[in-house]
Design a protein around this motif. Structure first.
Motif: not given
Length: 167
Positions: A100, A154, A157-164
């Motif tokens: 991704e 960004d 960060t989104k990749f990490s946040e989407d997977r908690n």
């Protein structure tokens, strides 16, 4: 015969708990290790994936520093830079583990290449003693690099946040 039937019926209340205990012991000795192994493998996989994620991020930040050293060497003739671009390591990790993030890394690599092209042109101008034109085009080249790096951050960060946080 009634004594035999009577003694057989008296055995079951004693035998059933023993059988159930034996089955539970046998199941526990087989199931518990299998479940424990499953969770330990899963945990090790998650730890390895997190290590690779951190390694990819570190390579991206190392690339930023590497570019600064490239600029000093090419544009101002200060020192030399050896070794491959760290972004190559980040790309290899992303290709294997984080598909991704390949797109944002490609954009970052393209901006890096354009920034390096500006560095080469500026160095050429310096060598031709066009010192008043050495910085021509710097703002455009650096802005493109900076925007791409910000977009990459960004995306990570989104990749990490989407997977908690479980990358």
């Amino acid at each position: 015969m009634s004594e035999v039937v009577s003694s057989t019926t008296e055995v079951w209340p004693v035998l059933i708990p023993a059988l159930v205990g034996g089955v539970l012991t046998l199941a526990g000795s087989v199931i518990v290790p299998a479940v424990a192994h499953y969770f330990s493998v899963k945990s090790a996989h998650q730890a390895e994936r997190r290590r690779r994620f951190e390694e990819m991020l570190a390579a991206a930040y190392e690339h930023e520093h590497w570019l600064e050293l490239q600029k000093l060497a090419k544009v101002f003739g200060e020192g030399t830079v050896t070794g491959p671009a760290p972004i190559n390591k980040a790309m290899a990790i992303a290709l294997l583990h984080f598909r991704e993030l390949v797109g944002p890394l490609r954009a970052l690599d393209l901006a890096s290449t354009q920034y390096q092209a500006w560095m080469s042109e500026a160095g050429f101008r310096r060598l031709n003693l066009q010192l008043d034109k050495v910085n021509d085009g710097f703002q455009v080249a650096y802005r493109k690099w900076g925007e791409s790096f910000s977009d990459f951050q960004d995306a990570v960060t989104k990749f990490s946040e989407d997977r908690n946080g479980k990358v």
